[in-house]
Design an enzyme around this catalytic site. Structure first.
Site, PDB file in Angstrom:
ATOM      1  N   LYS A  39       1.598  -8.685  -3.655  1.00 27.68           N
ATOM      2  CA  LYS A  39       2.120  -7.315  -3.658  1.00 27.68           C
ATOM      3  C   LYS A  39       1.079  -6.306  -4.110  1.00 27.68           C
ATOM      4  O   LYS A  39       0.363  -6.528  -5.067  1.00 27.68           O
ATOM      5  CB  LYS A  39       3.335  -7.245  -4.593  1.00 27.68           C
ATOM      6  CG  LYS A  39       4.106  -5.952  -4.506  1.00 27.68           C
ATOM      7  CD  LYS A  39       5.585  -6.207  -4.676  1.00 27.68           C
ATOM      8  CE  LYS A  39       6.405  -4.948  -4.477  1.00 27.68           C
ATOM      9  NZ  LYS A  39       6.271  -4.309  -3.181  1.00 27.68           N
ATOM     10  N   GLY A  44      -2.510  -8.992 -10.823  1.00 21.38           N
ATOM     11  CA  GLY A  44      -3.353 -10.027 -10.205  1.00 21.38           C
ATOM     12  C   GLY A  44      -3.900  -9.587  -8.855  1.00 21.38           C
ATOM     13  O   GLY A  44      -5.065  -9.819  -8.520  1.00 21.38           O
ATOM     14  N   CYS A  45      -3.073  -8.903  -8.084  1.00 23.48           N
ATOM     15  CA  CYS A  45      -3.483  -8.451  -6.747  1.00 23.48           C
ATOM     16  C   CYS A  45      -4.507  -7.321  -6.838  1.00 23.48           C
ATOM     17  O   CYS A  45      -5.424  -7.230  -6.025  1.00 23.48           O
ATOM     18  CB  CYS A  45      -2.261  -8.004  -5.946  1.00 23.48           C
ATOM     19  SG  CYS A  45      -1.093  -9.367  -5.704  1.00 23.48           S
ATOM     20  N   THR A  46      -4.361  -6.485  -7.852  1.00 24.49           N
ATOM     21  CA  THR A  46      -5.333  -5.413  -8.090  1.00 24.49           C
ATOM     22  C   THR A  46      -6.682  -6.014  -8.452  1.00 24.49           C
ATOM     23  O   THR A  46      -7.721  -5.627  -7.901  1.00 24.49           O
ATOM     24  CB  THR A  46      -4.827  -4.462  -9.202  1.00 24.49           C
ATOM     25  OG1 THR A  46      -3.611  -3.850  -8.750  1.00 24.49           O
ATOM     26  CG2 THR A  46      -5.857  -3.403  -9.540  1.00 24.49           C
ATOM     27  N   ALA A  49      -8.247  -7.648  -5.315  1.00 23.35           N
ATOM     28  CA  ALA A  49      -8.739  -6.632  -4.381  1.00 23.35           C
ATOM     29  C   ALA A  49     -10.034  -6.006  -4.897  1.00 23.35           C
ATOM     30  O   ALA A  49     -10.982  -5.777  -4.134  1.00 23.35           O
ATOM     31  CB  ALA A  49      -7.673  -5.558  -4.163  1.00 23.35           C
TER      32      ALA A  49
END
Length: 159
Positions: A39, A44-46, A49
């Site tokens: 998401k 974690g996704c930030t 990325a």
């Protein structure tokens, strides 16, 4: 149809940020890195990325194109991309077609409830459209370095 290592990736078509359409053939001739994440705007996704962002020039130098893929819509992706100043595009797989094709939809337990979520995974595709390597259920720390190393090795073989 599911993906299989050492086989051509199946046909697909998806919309990405920047008004780009991505298909199984749109990046033939380039190494392709597809990373699936749960998401936009989550910790974690930030981090993941930002690590792909920070190494992006090295991926490009090695002949690779990077795309992030999640179930978020294009608006969410555009905001996430702008906020983090991502130099690569994000694919909006709102109908989960790519997620199912790459087998990254998994049952997870969140707050004691079963939910369908995206298993953080990365796929390395050759310039000929063959799936060469996959990393499934990964942890963010050190992962991007591992993918970059595999891309550089592939790039050297092709040279």
């Amino acid at each position: 149809m599911a993906v299989v290592v050492n086989k051509p990736i199946p046909e697909f078509e998806a919309q990405a940020t920047g008004g780009i359409k991505v298909t199984h053939q749109s990046h033939l001739g380039q190494i392709l890195v597809l990373y699936f994440y749960p998401k936009d705007h989550t910790p974690g996704c930030t981090t993941e990325a930002m690590q792909f962002r920070d190494h992006y020039a090295e991926f490009v130098k090695a002949g690779a194109q990077v795309f992030g893929v999640s179930r978020d819509n294009l608006k969410s992706h555009e905001d996430f991309k702008a906020k983090l100043e991502l130099p690569f595009e994000l694919i909006a797989d709102t109908e989960e077609k790519m997620c199912h094709m790459f087998g990254v939809v998994k049952n997870k337990i969140m707050y004691g409830k079963k939910v369908k979520g995206i298993e953080r995974s990365t796929f390395l595709i050759s310039p000929e459209g063959i799936l060469l390597q996959e990393w499934r259920g990964i942890k963010v720390p050190g992962h991007v370095d591992e993918v970059l190393k595999a891309v550089k090795m592939l790039s050297k073989k092709a040279a």
